[in-house]
Motif scaffolding. Structure first.
Motif, mmCIF file in Angstrom:
data_model
loop_
_atom_site.group_PDB
_atom_site.id
_atom_site.type_symbol
_atom_site.label_atom_id
_atom_site.label_comp_id
_atom_site.label_asym_id
_atom_site.label_seq_id
_atom_site.Cartn_x
_atom_site.Cartn_y
_atom_site.Cartn_z
ATOM 1 N N MET A 1 41.057 59.428 38.131
ATOM 2 C CA MET A 1 41.375 60.012 39.445
ATOM 3 C C MET A 1 40.580 59.281 40.523
ATOM 4 N N ALA A 2 41.224 59.063 41.666
ATOM 5 C CA ALA A 2 40.577 58.360 42.768
ATOM 6 C C ALA A 2 39.812 59.355 43.627
ATOM 7 N N ASP A 3 38.474 59.237 43.610
ATOM 8 C CA ASP A 3 37.640 60.121 44.414
ATOM 9 C C ASP A 3 37.200 59.471 45.720
ATOM 10 N N THR A 4 37.162 58.131 45.743
ATOM 11 C CA THR A 4 36.628 57.419 46.902
ATOM 12 C C THR A 4 37.581 56.312 47.345
ATOM 13 N N VAL A 5 37.254 55.732 48.496
ATOM 14 C CA VAL A 5 38.013 54.582 48.977
ATOM 15 C C VAL A 5 37.926 53.436 47.964
ATOM 16 N N ALA A 6 36.744 53.223 47.395
ATOM 17 C CA ALA A 6 36.583 52.180 46.386
ATOM 18 C C ALA A 6 37.504 52.425 45.195
ATOM 19 N N ASP A 7 37.629 53.694 44.787
ATOM 20 C CA ASP A 7 38.531 54.024 43.680
ATOM 21 C C ASP A 7 39.971 53.675 44.028
ATOM 22 N N LEU A 8 40.356 53.994 45.264
ATOM 23 C CA LEU A 8 41.726 53.683 45.687
ATOM 24 C C LEU A 8 41.980 52.181 45.616
ATOM 25 N N LEU A 9 40.997 51.388 46.044
ATOM 26 C CA LEU A 9 41.165 49.935 46.044
ATOM 27 C C LEU A 9 41.304 49.401 44.617
ATOM 28 N N ILE A 10 40.406 49.800 43.737
ATOM 29 C CA ILE A 10 40.451 49.300 42.355
ATOM 30 C C ILE A 10 41.716 49.786 41.642
ATOM 31 N N ASP A 11 42.084 51.035 41.872
ATOM 32 C CA ASP A 11 43.318 51.544 41.256
ATOM 33 C C ASP A 11 44.536 50.762 41.732
ATOM 34 N N ARG A 12 44.515 50.371 43.002
ATOM 35 C CA ARG A 12 45.655 49.611 43.527
ATOM 36 C C ARG A 12 45.719 48.222 42.897
ATOM 37 N N LEU A 13 44.561 47.611 42.651
ATOM 38 C CA LEU A 13 44.553 46.332 41.936
ATOM 39 C C LEU A 13 45.139 46.501 40.544
ATOM 40 N N ILE A 14 44.766 47.574 39.873
ATOM 41 C CA ILE A 14 45.298 47.832 38.530
ATOM 42 C C ILE A 14 46.811 48.021 38.590
ATOM 43 N N ASP A 15 47.288 48.720 39.628
ATOM 44 C CA ASP A 15 48.747 48.881 39.804
ATOM 45 C C ASP A 15 49.438 47.513 39.901
ATOM 46 N N TRP A 16 48.766 46.552 40.493
ATOM 47 C CA TRP A 16 49.325 45.207 40.655
ATOM 48 C C TRP A 16 49.176 44.361 39.389
ATOM 49 N N GLY A 17 48.594 44.915 38.354
ATOM 50 C CA GLY A 17 48.459 44.185 37.098
ATOM 51 C C GLY A 17 47.186 43.368 36.985
ATOM 52 N N VAL A 18 46.253 43.555 37.909
ATOM 53 C CA VAL A 18 44.981 42.836 37.825
ATOM 54 C C VAL A 18 44.154 43.431 36.701
ATOM 55 N N ASP A 19 43.693 42.593 35.770
ATOM 56 C CA ASP A 19 42.878 43.090 34.673
ATOM 57 C C ASP A 19 41.505 42.434 34.592
ATOM 58 N N ALA B 1 47.589 41.939 51.132
ATOM 59 C CA ALA B 1 46.771 40.818 50.671
ATOM 60 C C ALA B 1 47.341 40.211 49.390
ATOM 61 N N VAL B 2 47.690 41.045 48.438
ATOM 62 C CA VAL B 2 48.221 40.552 47.163
ATOM 63 C C VAL B 2 49.543 39.820 47.375
ATOM 64 N N LYS B 3 50.425 40.411 48.149
ATOM 65 C CA LYS B 3 51.716 39.772 48.388
ATOM 66 C C LYS B 3 51.559 38.434 49.102
ATOM 67 N N THR B 4 50.652 38.372 50.052
ATOM 68 C CA THR B 4 50.434 37.120 50.781
ATOM 69 C C THR B 4 49.907 36.039 49.852
ATOM 70 N N ALA B 5 48.923 36.384 49.028
ATOM 71 C CA ALA B 5 48.337 35.398 48.116
ATOM 72 C C ALA B 5 49.376 34.867 47.144
ATOM 73 N N SER C 1 53.957 50.681 51.409
ATOM 74 C CA SER C 1 53.903 49.225 51.262
ATOM 75 C C SER C 1 54.329 48.741 49.887
ATOM 76 N N GLY C 2 54.304 49.602 48.875
ATOM 77 C CA GLY C 2 54.817 49.237 47.552
ATOM 78 C C GLY C 2 53.914 48.291 46.794
ATOM 79 N N ASP C 3 54.063 48.283 45.461
ATOM 80 C CA ASP C 3 53.229 47.426 44.626
ATOM 81 C C ASP C 3 54.086 46.482 43.776
ATOM 82 N N LEU C 4 55.188 46.020 44.358
ATOM 83 C CA LEU C 4 56.048 45.062 43.667
ATOM 84 C C LEU C 4 56.250 43.835 44.542
ATOM 85 N N TYR C 5 56.380 42.679 43.863
ATOM 86 C CA TYR C 5 56.674 41.433 44.564
ATOM 87 C C TYR C 5 57.818 40.744 43.844
#
Length: 583
Positions: A1-19, A145-149, A182-186
């Motif tokens: 569960m995302a409790d903080t802004v940092a959690d939201l950021l890391i969870d979003r990276l995981i959604d994008w498949g970052v491992d 950021a992810v989509k741009t990169a 903004s979605g998490d698909l490219y």
């Protein structure tokens, strides 16, 4: 569960498949590190010893996996340390996301500790650079950021003030900001040129009698298509350095590399062709291309802005090389006159004999070519080779032979030193079952030598081969051959690299006798986990171009006449090499 802004950021990276994230902790990113700690089962942190290594490792990871590389650094100096590695990624067109910390949000711009405007600092290297302002802002910024990169194959940057990282994940949202809009698909556009453009390109290539192909990194996934087109055209394939693994080095259709590190047959092919197909390459050295108006050219590139960047082309085809070459193939006519290819193959056979002569000498001091050639015996067919920058790049380009599914990379356009070991970390993390080899010089390895501790910590099975000549060899030869001046400022204090490796927890060997090369390398490669071989070589062995120009020769002579300290040793080495080649 995302409790903080940092959690939201890391969870979003995981959604994008970052491992995997490469980074170094600091108080400016403690919130992000806590989030990573609580998500260790889903995303791996690889702790490096220097943030530059984190960025280079992310670049290497992106090069070999063709996925997004991610690096993480603290505020101020941590983010500044990323810069060189990020420029390496930008220069070679690799998708890398850099995440940095920042000082407290309400002290930014007040000269507080580590208050560096990293948005602005990284604004040139990053196509997208943004500060996270709140919980409702973070997912939007990560997605952009992810989509741009990925879309632009470049660098993106996100910075998060240290206190905002710890803010609750359920903060206020503006009326205009729809949640998760903004979605998490490219989706890749997969462009393909129109049939009319393909036909014009085929007609131009078919009309030539001496067709050459310059293949770069963009063809790494198009080996089958490239070979099929080259076979029909009777066209020798000349490889840019980052395209070394495009086709095996012993394939009859290739003449190997081009440029200062390349082969004489490749240079002769480009000097003699009347048609040129540039496929997936922006090889930067203009002086090695055909003369203006000598060859009519077609270029394939995924980035339309690179069409005609290096050589004037008549037809530009935008798209992935495998798609465009597949579309060209049925339009290409079988060329009955194979004389241009045959001549190139004959010259390549002579070149290979010369390389074999240079790489099988047993005289002392040991020649660096001996180490590179012997290394081939221990490389697996899917080995990943990470080459540093310097004279070692010449020995790797000419003497390490690509076969099978091997991968090879170096720092291309930026040509930064210190990349080899960091790339190896990225490769070994990405492919835990594959053999990874770092081929480095003593100058390059010294820059980020602390990363030996990283491969020891994670037991990464990287085999490090250090070519030790106690000098910045490439700079020395550039001063001699290009500037006509004696060497200056290039001598290095000798380091016991095998001893340093052992101190870091990596088994180390010293090699100075060419007759022992096979045995020493076998011991190192039989060693489970990481290993390092320090190969002490002749500092006067010149990495001369495949074809030495009159001007280069004249500058070389002038430098010796001005009082080059070891000029007689250099003269003796050059003369001995020429006598052996003639005999």
């Amino acid at each position: 569960m995302a409790d903080t802004v940092a959690d939201l950021l890391i969870d979003r990276l995981i959604d994008w498949g970052v491992d995997t994230v490469f980074g170094l902790p600091g108080d400016g990113i403690n919130g992000l590190f806590e989030s990573l700690r609580r998500r260790q089962d889903r995303i791996k942190l690889v702790q490096v010893r220097h943030e530059e290594a984190a960025a280079l490792a992310a670049c290497g990871y992106a090069k070999f996996t063709r996925r997004l590389g991610v690096c993480l650094a603290t505020s101020g100096p941590g983010g500044l340390h990323l810069v060189n590695g990020l420029y390496d990624a930008k220069s070679d067109g690799q998708p890398v996301l850099a995440i940095t910390g920042h000082t407290y949000h309400d002290l930014i711009g007040t000269r507080y500790q580590q208050d560096v405007d990293l948005e602005r600092v990284l604004g040139d290297v990053a196509a997208y650079s943004e500060r996270v302002m709140s919980a409702s802002h973070v997912c939007n910024v990560v997605d952009e950021a992810v989509k741009t990169a990925i879309a632009r194959r470049t660098v993106a940057h996100i910075t998060v003030p240290k206190d905002i990282q710890d803010w609750p994940s359920s903060g206020p949202r503006s009326k205009a900001n729809v949640a998760r809009h903004s979605g998490d698909l490219y989706a890749d556009a997969m462009p393909l040129p129109p049939q009319s453009a393909l036909q014009k390109a085929a007609d131009l290539l078919n009309s030539g009698s001496r067709v050459a192909i310059l293949a770069g990194r963009g063809c790494l996934t198009a080996r089958k298509e490239l070979l099929a087109v080259a076979e029909k055209l009777g066209a020798p394939i000349v490889k840019a350095l980052l395209g070394k693994a495009v086709v095996p080095d012993d394939h009859p259709l290739t003449t190997g590399g081009i440029g200062l590190l390349g082969t004489a047959p490749s240079q002769e092919v480009l000097e003699g062709c009347d048609r040129l197909l540039i496929a997936g390459s922006s090889f930067p050295y203009l002086e090695f291309y055909p003369r203006p108006n000598q060859a009519r050219a077609v270029q394939i590139d995924l980035d339309p802005s690179r069409i005609g960047l290096r050589y004037p082309v008549e037809i530009g085809l935008t798209g992935h090389c495998w798609d465009v070459l597949r579309g060209l193939l049925p339009l290409i006519e079988d060329k009955s006159d194979r004389s241009f290819l045959t001549q190139a193959q004959q010259r390549m056979a002579q070149w290979n004999e010369l390389m074999e002569t240079r790489a099988t000498r047993n005289d002392l001091p040991m020649k660096p070519q001996v180490v590179a050639r012997t290394l081939n015996e221990f490389l697996q067919d899917d080995a990943v080779i990470c080459c540093d920058t310097g004279t070692v790049t010449t020995w790797a380009a000419r003497h390490i032979l690509i076969r099978g599914a091997m991968e090879f990379s170096a720092s291309g356009t930026l040509a930064t030193m210190g990349n080899g070991l960091a790339y190896s970390i990225g490769a070994a993390v990405a492919f835990p079952g594959r053999q990874v080899v770092c081929f480095a010089g003593d100058g390059g390895l010294t820059m980020l030598m602390g990363e030996l501790a990283t491969i020891a910590k994670y037991r990464l099975p990287v085999k490090v081969i250090v070519i030790k000549n106690n000098q910045l060899g490439m700079i020395k030869w550039e001063q001699l051959a290009f500037e006509g001046n004696p060497q200056y400022g290039v001598q290095l204090q000798p380091i016991d690299f095998a001893g340093v490796a052992r101190a870091c927890g990596v088994p180390g060997w010293h090699l100075a006798d060419p007759r022992l090369a096979r045995g020493v390398l076998k011991e190192a490669f039989d060693q489970p986990g990481p290993a390092l071989v320090e190969a002490e070589v002749d500092p006067n062995e010149p990495p001369l171009p495949g074809k030495l120009t009159t001007d280069q020769a004249w500058q070389f002579v002038k430098a010796l006449a001005k009082g080059q300290p070891d000029r007689w040793d250099i003269i003796r080495t050059v003369v001995e090499n020429k006598i052996r080649e003639v005999v």
